[in-house]
Design an enzyme around this catalytic site. Structure first.
Site, mmCIF file in Angstrom:
data_model
loop_
_atom_site.group_PDB
_atom_site.id
_atom_site.type_symbol
_atom_site.label_atom_id
_atom_site.label_comp_id
_atom_site.label_asym_id
_atom_site.label_seq_id
_atom_site.Cartn_x
_atom_site.Cartn_y
_atom_site.Cartn_z
ATOM 1 N N THR A 194 31.173 5.198 3.533
ATOM 2 C CA THR A 194 31.975 4.050 3.122
ATOM 3 C C THR A 194 33.342 4.057 3.783
ATOM 4 O O THR A 194 33.868 5.126 4.136
ATOM 5 C CB THR A 194 32.145 4.064 1.589
ATOM 6 O OG1 THR A 194 33.072 3.058 1.194
ATOM 7 C CG2 THR A 194 32.684 5.406 1.113
ATOM 8 N N ASP A 195 33.941 2.875 3.875
ATOM 9 C CA ASP A 195 35.307 2.802 4.388
ATOM 10 C C ASP A 195 36.320 3.334 3.385
ATOM 11 O O ASP A 195 37.486 3.587 3.738
ATOM 12 C CB ASP A 195 35.665 1.371 4.792
ATOM 13 C CG ASP A 195 35.536 0.360 3.663
ATOM 14 O OD1 ASP A 195 35.133 0.736 2.547
ATOM 15 O OD2 ASP A 195 35.824 -0.834 3.905
ATOM 16 N N GLU A 196 35.906 3.524 2.133
ATOM 17 C CA GLU A 196 36.848 3.977 1.107
ATOM 18 C C GLU A 196 37.358 5.388 1.350
ATOM 19 O O GLU A 196 38.371 5.798 0.765
ATOM 20 C CB GLU A 196 36.218 3.866 -0.278
ATOM 21 C CG GLU A 196 35.902 2.425 -0.654
ATOM 22 C CD GLU A 196 35.461 2.266 -2.094
ATOM 23 O OE1 GLU A 196 36.077 2.909 -2.985
ATOM 24 O OE2 GLU A 196 34.513 1.516 -2.348
ATOM 25 N N TYR A 237 34.938 8.823 -6.466
ATOM 26 C CA TYR A 237 33.830 8.349 -5.621
ATOM 27 C C TYR A 237 34.144 8.559 -4.152
ATOM 28 O O TYR A 237 33.365 9.181 -3.413
ATOM 29 C CB TYR A 237 33.553 6.869 -5.886
ATOM 30 C CG TYR A 237 32.771 6.213 -4.769
ATOM 31 C CD1 TYR A 237 31.502 6.670 -4.433
ATOM 32 C CD2 TYR A 237 33.314 5.161 -4.029
ATOM 33 C CE1 TYR A 237 30.785 6.085 -3.394
ATOM 34 C CE2 TYR A 237 32.604 4.568 -2.995
ATOM 35 C CZ TYR A 237 31.336 5.034 -2.678
ATOM 36 O OH TYR A 237 30.641 4.455 -1.642
ATOM 37 N N LYS A 255 32.405 11.084 -1.288
ATOM 38 C CA LYS A 255 31.825 10.624 -0.035
ATOM 39 C C LYS A 255 32.531 11.266 1.162
ATOM 40 O O LYS A 255 31.891 11.588 2.171
ATOM 41 C CB LYS A 255 31.904 9.093 0.062
ATOM 42 C CG LYS A 255 30.973 8.373 -0.885
ATOM 43 C CD LYS A 255 29.500 8.674 -0.622
ATOM 44 C CE LYS A 255 29.012 8.050 0.656
ATOM 45 N NZ LYS A 255 27.535 8.280 0.851
#
Length: 350
Positions: free
Chosen positions: A130-132, A156, A160
């Protein structure tokens, strides 16, 4: 005939990828490994030929290893993850277990099957992230690139980030042929109704409030899941081992704009189809009231990142990836799918 293992393939993005791969690689054998938690749904794979679903946990290294060896798997596409930020805030342990320990379990099994046992099979371990992991951008900051330093702000995204680092380490330390893709916010068919778009669509249909965090000006890059699947395919088939590729939709929008466009589209759908009034009598649109009347503003969640944006130039230049849908087109397709597949999402509300 290539053999591919898709972890989390009964979930939202994983199932869309299985459909995409089956359509574009009809001779490949696809094995789906999914724990079938609340977000995994075998119905997502209904009607697909030559796709086998195995219910199991990615943390079960022995199970994964046996599947890799017995089924002669040469490609792993790893979607399986806990992904809802709100859930990670209230229960972070599961996110560390699934996203970090689970990814490590898969990597260990892949290393043993493909390297230690000397199978000699060309292989690829593709990890979907993810870009997060990059943290939050200011209003004028340049978009995330593959060299942006990691700065995760939620349990989260931290979990990741940890899994991304493990995938990189297994390539550089052991020579495992890996790749990673970091994507922006996905939307489209089969998305479990806890995420913004399906949740708010279903709320509109039932006359329930649309709770918007803060002032609604948190910005996300919106990526239709079909474009994401195309991007992943290009990484697997054309991407260099050991590399990371960002996959975006090129549609940077504030949440408030997304919700407003959604309400407008629902109102237009009711105006053009009288049967929707019969099917969803509690919807404001069924009573001549704008769906936007359901919008409410609630306290912002902890650690809510301000803005995400993806620089996908590496994927574009090296792989030829370009998103095919703007948000208006992609959202209309998504709305139509949810209206046409009430029998899919209705049971999930129970």
């Amino acid at each position: 005939m290539p053999e591919i293992l898709v972890t989390g393939g009964a979930g939202f993005i994983g199932a869309n990828f299985v459909h995409h791969w089956r359509m574009n690689h009809p001779n490949d054998t696809i094995l789906v490994l999914d724990a079938l938690t609340y977000a995994g749904n075998p119905a997502n794979l209904a009607g697909l030929d030559n796709v086998e679903l195995v219910e199991g946990d990615i943390c079960d290294t022995d199970l994964v290893l046996s599947l890799l060896i017995e089924r002669k798997i040469d490609t792993i596409v790893h979607f399986a993850a806990e992904s809802h930020v709100d859930r990670s805030i209230t229960g972070p342990d599961l996110f560390v277990t699934t996203n970090v320990v689970g990814t490590h379990s898969l990597l260990k099994a892949a290393r043993e099957a493909w390297l230690d046992k000397g199978s000699g099979r060309p292989h690829r371990f593709h990890h979907v992230s993810t870009d997060e992991v990059y943290g939050s951008l200011g209003p004028t900051d340049p978009a995330f690139s593959e060299t942006t330093p990691y700065a995760p702000n939620s349990p989260y995204s931290a979990s990741k980030a940890g899994s991304d680092h493990l995938v990189r380490a297994y390539h550089h330390t052991y020579g495992l042929e890996t790749s990673t893709s970091n994507c922006s916010n996905n939307y489209g068919p089969f998305q479990y109704p806890e995420k913004l778009i399906p949740l708010f669509l279903i709320n509109c249909l039932h006359g329930r409030s649309l709770p918007i965090y803060g002032d609604g000006m948190n910005v996300r890059d919106w990526l239709h899941v079909s474009d994401h699947c195309r991007g992943i395919e290009s990484v697997i088939t054309k991407g260099r081992a050991g590399e990371t590729y960002n996959i975006g939709g090129g549609q940077e929008l504030p949440n408030l704009t997304v919700v407003s466009e959604m309400c407008k589209a629902v109102d237009e759908a009711f105006a053009s189809d009288p049967q929707l009034v019969v099917r969803f009598p509690d919807a404001p649109a069924a009573k001549g009231i704008q769906s936007a009347s359901l919008k409410t503003f609630v306290s912002d969640r902890a650690g809510h990142d301000l803005r995400y944006a993806i620089d996908e130039s590496k994927a574009r230049d090296e792989l030829g990836y370009v998103p095919e849908r703007d948000f208006a087109t992609g959202f209309q397709q998504t709305l139509n799918w949810y209206l046409e597949n009430e029998d899919w999402w209705r049971p999930l509300l129970r």
